[in-house]
Design a protein around this motif. Structure first.
Motif, PDB file in Angstrom:
ATOM      1  N   GLY A 150       3.720   5.712  -5.463  1.00  0.00           N
ATOM      2  CA  GLY A 150       3.807   5.731  -6.974  1.00  0.00           C
ATOM      3  C   GLY A 150       2.742   6.666  -7.457  1.00  0.00           C
ATOM      4  O   GLY A 150       2.924   7.488  -8.515  1.00  0.00           O
ATOM      5  N   ALA A 151       1.572   6.633  -6.931  1.00  0.00           N
ATOM      6  CA  ALA A 151       0.289   7.716  -7.328  1.00  0.00           C
ATOM      7  C   ALA A 151       0.965   9.177  -6.873  1.00  0.00           C
ATOM      8  O   ALA A 151       0.502   9.843  -7.911  1.00  0.00           O
ATOM      9  CB  ALA A 151      -0.834   7.294  -6.507  1.00  0.00           C
ATOM     10  N   ALA A 152       1.649   9.425  -6.114  1.00  0.00           N
ATOM     11  CA  ALA A 152       2.058  10.719  -5.468  1.00  0.00           C
ATOM     12  C   ALA A 152       3.172  11.416  -6.654  1.00  0.00           C
ATOM     13  O   ALA A 152       3.077  12.356  -6.986  1.00  0.00           O
ATOM     14  CB  ALA A 152       2.587  10.709  -4.410  1.00  0.00           C
ATOM     15  N   VAL A 153       4.072  10.274  -7.091  1.00  0.00           N
ATOM     16  CA  VAL A 153       4.912  10.546  -8.060  1.00  0.00           C
ATOM     17  C   VAL A 153       4.381  11.150  -9.292  1.00  0.00           C
ATOM     18  O   VAL A 153       4.586  11.842 -10.154  1.00  0.00           O
ATOM     19  CB  VAL A 153       6.070   9.637  -8.094  1.00  0.00           C
TER      20      VAL A 153
ATOM     21  N   ASN B 222       0.870  -1.341   0.326  1.00  0.00           N
ATOM     22  CA  ASN B 222      -0.168   0.035  -0.079  1.00  0.00           C
ATOM     23  C   ASN B 222       0.942   1.346  -0.099  1.00  0.00           C
ATOM     24  O   ASN B 222       0.491   2.334  -0.816  1.00  0.00           O
ATOM     25  CB  ASN B 222      -0.862   0.224   1.085  1.00  0.00           C
ATOM     26  N   VAL B 223       1.981   1.361   0.709  1.00  0.00           N
ATOM     27  CA  VAL B 223       2.821   2.275   0.877  1.00  0.00           C
ATOM     28  C   VAL B 223       3.415   2.447  -0.449  1.00  0.00           C
ATOM     29  O   VAL B 223       3.649   3.618  -1.061  1.00  0.00           O
ATOM     30  CB  VAL B 223       3.827   2.205   1.929  1.00  0.00           C
ATOM     31  N   GLY B 224       3.844   1.551  -1.256  1.00  0.00           N
ATOM     32  CA  GLY B 224       4.499   1.758  -2.617  1.00  0.00           C
ATOM     33  C   GLY B 224       3.542   2.203  -3.706  1.00  0.00           C
ATOM     34  O   GLY B 224       3.820   3.032  -4.339  1.00  0.00           O
ATOM     35  N   SER B 225       2.241   1.718  -3.537  1.00  0.00           N
ATOM     36  CA  SER B 225       1.401   2.243  -4.447  1.00  0.00           C
ATOM     37  C   SER B 225       0.942   3.621  -4.254  1.00  0.00           C
ATOM     38  O   SER B 225       0.662   4.433  -5.077  1.00  0.00           O
ATOM     39  CB  SER B 225       0.083   1.320  -4.587  1.00  0.00           C
TER      40      SER B 225
END
Length: 78
Positions: free
Chosen positions: A33-36, A27-30
């Protein structure tokens, strides 16, 4: 003593997975990624080089006979 070897990083990774679990890390990774992706889209929007709005031009005598020129009276809003 200044740098960590691959074994140090593997042990740190195992400890982090044991503490947080794989689902939370996914969840942290996704989210990251959405923030980037949002940041990149925002940078693309901000850097568009659209023509700036030109100020309205006055009709001169040379353009008064132009069939594309519309002659109107400006009225104040009451």
């Amino acid at each position: 003593m200044g740098s960590f070897s691959i074994w140090h990083w593997l042990i740190v990774l195992v400890v982090v997975i044991a503490i947080f679990g794989t689902k939370k890390l996914r969840n942290v990774g996704s989210d990251l990624g959405a923030a980037v992706k949002g940041f990149k889209d925002g940078m693309k929007e901000g850097s568009t080089t659209d023509d700036p709005a030109r100020p309205p031009q006055q009709v001169t005598a040379a353009r008064a006979g132009d069939p594309h020129t519309v002659d109107v009276d400006a009225k104040t809003k009451s």
